[in-house]
Design a protein around this motif. Structure first.
Motif, short mmCIF file in Angstrom:
data_model
loop_
_atom_site.label_atom_id
_atom_site.label_comp_id
_atom_site.label_asym_id
_atom_site.label_seq_id
_atom_site.Cartn_x
_atom_site.Cartn_y
_atom_site.Cartn_z
N LYS A 95 0.84 -1.19 0.00
CA LYS A 95 0.00 0.00 0.00
C LYS A 95 0.88 1.25 0.00
N ARG A 96 0.42 2.28 -0.72
CA ARG A 96 1.18 3.52 -0.82
C ARG A 96 0.27 4.70 -0.50
N SER A 97 -0.23 4.73 0.71
CA SER A 97 -1.18 5.76 1.11
C SER A 97 -0.70 6.60 2.30
N ASP A 98 0.58 6.47 2.68
CA ASP A 98 1.12 7.23 3.82
C ASP A 98 1.63 8.59 3.35
N ARG A 99 1.39 9.62 4.17
CA ARG A 99 2.01 10.92 3.93
C ARG A 99 3.35 10.92 4.65
N ILE A 100 4.42 11.08 3.88
CA ILE A 100 5.76 10.88 4.41
C ILE A 100 6.55 12.18 4.34
N GLN A 101 7.15 12.57 5.45
CA GLN A 101 8.09 13.67 5.49
C GLN A 101 9.49 13.09 5.30
N LEU A 102 10.10 13.41 4.19
CA LEU A 102 11.36 12.78 3.82
C LEU A 102 12.49 13.13 4.79
N ALA A 103 12.47 14.33 5.35
CA ALA A 103 13.53 14.72 6.30
C ALA A 103 13.54 13.79 7.51
N GLU A 104 12.36 13.38 7.96
CA GLU A 104 12.27 12.48 9.11
C GLU A 104 12.83 11.10 8.76
N ILE A 105 12.51 10.62 7.55
CA ILE A 105 13.02 9.31 7.11
C ILE A 105 14.54 9.35 7.00
N VAL A 106 15.07 10.42 6.42
CA VAL A 106 16.52 10.54 6.27
C VAL A 106 17.20 10.57 7.63
N GLU A 107 16.63 11.30 8.56
CA GLU A 107 17.19 11.38 9.92
C GLU A 107 17.20 10.00 10.58
N GLU A 108 16.12 9.25 10.39
CA GLU A 108 16.04 7.91 10.97
C GLU A 108 17.08 6.98 10.36
N VAL A 109 17.27 7.06 9.04
CA VAL A 109 18.26 6.22 8.36
C VAL A 109 19.66 6.54 8.86
N ILE A 110 19.97 7.81 8.96
CA ILE A 110 21.31 8.21 9.42
C ILE A 110 21.57 7.73 10.84
N CYS A 111 20.57 7.81 11.70
CA CYS A 111 20.72 7.32 13.07
C CYS A 111 20.98 5.81 13.10
N ASP A 112 20.24 5.07 12.24
CA ASP A 112 20.38 3.62 12.23
C ASP A 112 21.72 3.17 11.64
N LEU A 113 22.31 3.99 10.75
CA LEU A 113 23.57 3.61 10.11
C LEU A 113 24.78 4.30 10.72
N ALA A 114 24.56 5.03 11.78
CA ALA A 114 25.68 5.76 12.41
C ALA A 114 26.76 4.80 12.89
N SER A 115 26.37 3.67 13.47
CA SER A 115 27.35 2.71 13.96
C SER A 115 28.14 2.08 12.82
N VAL A 116 27.49 1.88 11.67
CA VAL A 116 28.17 1.33 10.50
C VAL A 116 29.20 2.32 9.97
N GLY A 117 28.83 3.60 9.97
CA GLY A 117 29.76 4.63 9.53
C GLY A 117 30.93 4.80 10.48
N ASP A 118 30.67 4.63 11.76
CA ASP A 118 31.75 4.79 12.76
C ASP A 118 32.85 3.75 12.57
N LYS A 119 32.50 2.57 12.07
CA LYS A 119 33.51 1.53 11.88
C LYS A 119 34.57 1.94 10.85
N LYS A 120 34.16 2.80 9.89
CA LYS A 120 35.11 3.28 8.88
C LYS A 120 35.43 4.76 9.07
N ASN A 121 35.00 5.27 10.22
CA ASN A 121 35.24 6.69 10.53
C ASN A 121 34.66 7.61 9.45
N ILE A 122 33.44 7.29 9.04
CA ILE A 122 32.76 8.05 7.99
C ILE A 122 31.69 8.93 8.63
N SER A 123 31.68 10.20 8.28
CA SER A 123 30.70 11.15 8.80
C SER A 123 29.43 11.10 7.95
N LEU A 124 28.29 11.03 8.62
CA LEU A 124 26.99 11.06 7.95
C LEU A 124 26.36 12.42 8.20
#
Length: 380
Positions: free
Chosen positions: A227-256
Motif C-alpha cells: 500500500k502507498r497511502s502514507d504521507r511521508i516527510q522525507l527529512a524524518e526518514i533521512v534522519e532515521e536512516v542516518i541514526c540507524d547507520l551511524a554505527s556502520v559509519g563509525d567503523k570506517k570513521n565516515i561522517s553522515l
C-alpha cells in the motif's frame, strides 16, 4: 457453452436487420400515403355537370355515386402492395446480405491472417516479429503496435530468465562453499577446536548471505502489493536512516551529514525507508576511510529529490547505467567481501518507480559519486 459468432456474421446480421427495417418503414409510409389518397378520392366523388344543355333549355344534372366496392378494391390493392413489398424486401435483403457478407469477408481477410499469425507465436519465437505489416492503415498500425509489444515481452522474458539464473547462482554459491568446506573437513584425520570454529563461522557467514539474498528477493516480489497511502516527510526518514547507520559509519570513521531541506510525498514509509537506507548504506560501504556521506532533500517541480553524495573512488562511466540492474556488481570480489548480493540498488529503482519516480547517477569521479532518488510529491 454459448456459441460465438464471427465478426463477419455479426456485421452481416446487423446490416440485414437495418435493411429489413428500412424497407418495411418505406413500404409502410408509401402504403399509408396511398391509403390516404384513395380515401380522399372516395370522399371527393362529386356530381358532374355536363357542359351541354337539353333542347328545352334546361341543364341536365348527372350525379355520380361512389361505387360500393371501392373500399374493397382499395383494401385488396393495399394487401397486394404489402405482399409484393415483403417479397421485394426479402429479395433485397438476401441479395444485399450476400453481397455485404462477401465484402466484409474480404475486408476482414487481413485481420484473419493477423489472428493466425498471432496463434503461431509462442514464448520460444518472440525474438523475431512474425506479424506482417501489410494491409490497410489500421492493420498496419495494429501490426506495428503488436510487434512493439512482442519486443517488450521478449525483453521482459529475457530479463526474467537472467534474473532467475542470477538468483539461482546467488543461492547456489553459498551452498557450494559450505559443501566444499564440509567435504574437506570430513576427509581430514585430525580435528582441532580451531577447525570446528572455522567451519561454524563459515557456515554462519554463508547462511547469513543466503538469508540476505532471500529477504531481498521477497521484498522485490512484494512491492506490487504494498500500500502507498502514507504521507511521508522525507527529512524524518533521512534522519532515521542516518541514526540507524551511524554505527556502520563509525567503523570506517565516515561522517553522515544531513543537509536542511524537506518534502512530503505519498507512498509506503517502509519502502521509502528501505530505498534511502540502501543508498546511504551503499555509499558507506564503498567509501574511503575517514570519508563522508551527505544527504540532501530538495524539491523540483512535481518531484522530491534526495541527493546522496559520498567521497568514494567513483564508478566507471560504462557501469553507471547498469548499477541498478539486479545482481550487477561493479567489483564482484569486493562486493562479496562486503556482503553485497547485487540487489540493493535494483530494489531502490523498483521502489522509486512504484512511487512515480526514478533513480540515477548524477555524476561520478575519483573524488566521489552523487546518486539522485526522485519521488513524486504529494498533492496538496
Amino acid at each position: 457453452m454459448k456459441k460465438q459468432h464471427s465478426l463477419q456474421w455479426k456485421l452481416t446480421f446487423i446490416t440485414a436487420f437495418i435493411i429489413i427495417i428500412s424497407c418495411l418503414s418505406v413500404s409502410y409510409f408509401i402504403s399509408r400515403s396511398a391509403m390516404l389518397f384513395f380515401v380522399e378520392i372516395e370522399e371527393s366523388a362529386i356530381t358532374m355537370l355536363p357542359q351541354e344543355s337539353i333542347s328545352d333549355g334546361t341543364n341536365l344534372e348527372i350525379e355520380l355515386q361512389p361505387d360500393e366496392n371501392f373500399s374493397n378494391v382499395v383494401n385488396n390493392i393495399s394487401v397486394e402492395f404489402w405482399i409484393k413489398s415483403l417479397l421485394i424486401t426479402l429479395i433485397i435483403t438476401l441479395i444485399s446480405s450476400s453481397l455485404i457478407f462477401w465484402i466484409i469477408g474480404n475486408a476482414l481477410e487481413p485481420l484473419k491472417k493477423f489472428g493466425k499469425q498471432i496463434e503461431e507465436i509462442q514464448a520460444k519465437n518472440l525474438q523475431s516479429p512474425t506479424v506482417s505489416t501489410d494491409g490497410s492503415i489500421e492493420i498496419v498500425r495494429l501490426s506495428n503496435a503488436f510487434n512493439e509489444m512482442l519486443k517488450r515481452l521478449n525483453n521482459t522474458f529475457s530479463a526474467q530468465k537472467q534474473f532467475s539464473a542470477n538468483a539461482a547462482h546467488e543461492l547456489r554459491t553459498p551452498l557450494a562453499v559450505i559443501r566444499t568446506k564440509l567435504e574437506v573437513f570430513e576427509k581430514s584425520e585430525h580435528f582441532e577446536i580451531s577447525d570446528y570454529m572455522e567451519i561454524i563461522t563459515m557456515v554462519r557467514m554463508q547462511t547469513d548471505r543466503l538469508s540476505h539474498v532471500i529477504d531481498l528477493l521477497l521484498e522485490m516480489t512484494e512491492l506490487q502489493s504494498a500500500k502507498r497511502s502514507d504521507r511521508i516527510q522525507l527529512a524524518e526518514i533521512v534522519e532515521e536512516v542516518i541514526c540507524d547507520l551511524a554505527s556502520v559509519g563509525d567503523k570506517k570513521n565516515i561522517s553522515l551529514i544531513q543537509k536542511s531541506g524537506d518534502a512530503q510525498i505519498m507512498g509506503n514509509d517502509t519502502l521509502i525507508y528501505r530505498a534511502i537506507y540502501n543508498l546511504v548504506e551503499n555509499a558507506i560501504k564503498y567509501n574511503r576511510e575517514g570519508g563522508k556521506v551527505t544527504v540532501e532533500v530538495t524539491q523540483n517541480g512535481k518531484f522530491a529529490n534526495i541527493l546522496i553524495s559520498d567521497t568514494g573512488s567513483g564508478i566507471n562511466p560504462s557501469d553507471c547505467e547498469h548499477i541498478f540492474e539486479p545482481f550487477f556488481r561493479v567489483d564482484k570480489s569486493r562486493s562479496r567481501d562486503l556482503g553485497g548480493a547485487g540487489l540493493g540498488l535494483a530494489l531502490v529503482k523498483e521502489i522509486a518507480q512504484q512511487h512515480g519516480g526514478d533513480v540515477r547517477v548524477v555524476q561520478s569521479s575519483e573524488s566521489g559519486t552523487q546518486i539522485e532518488l526522485m519521488l513524486l510529491l504529494a498533492k496538496q
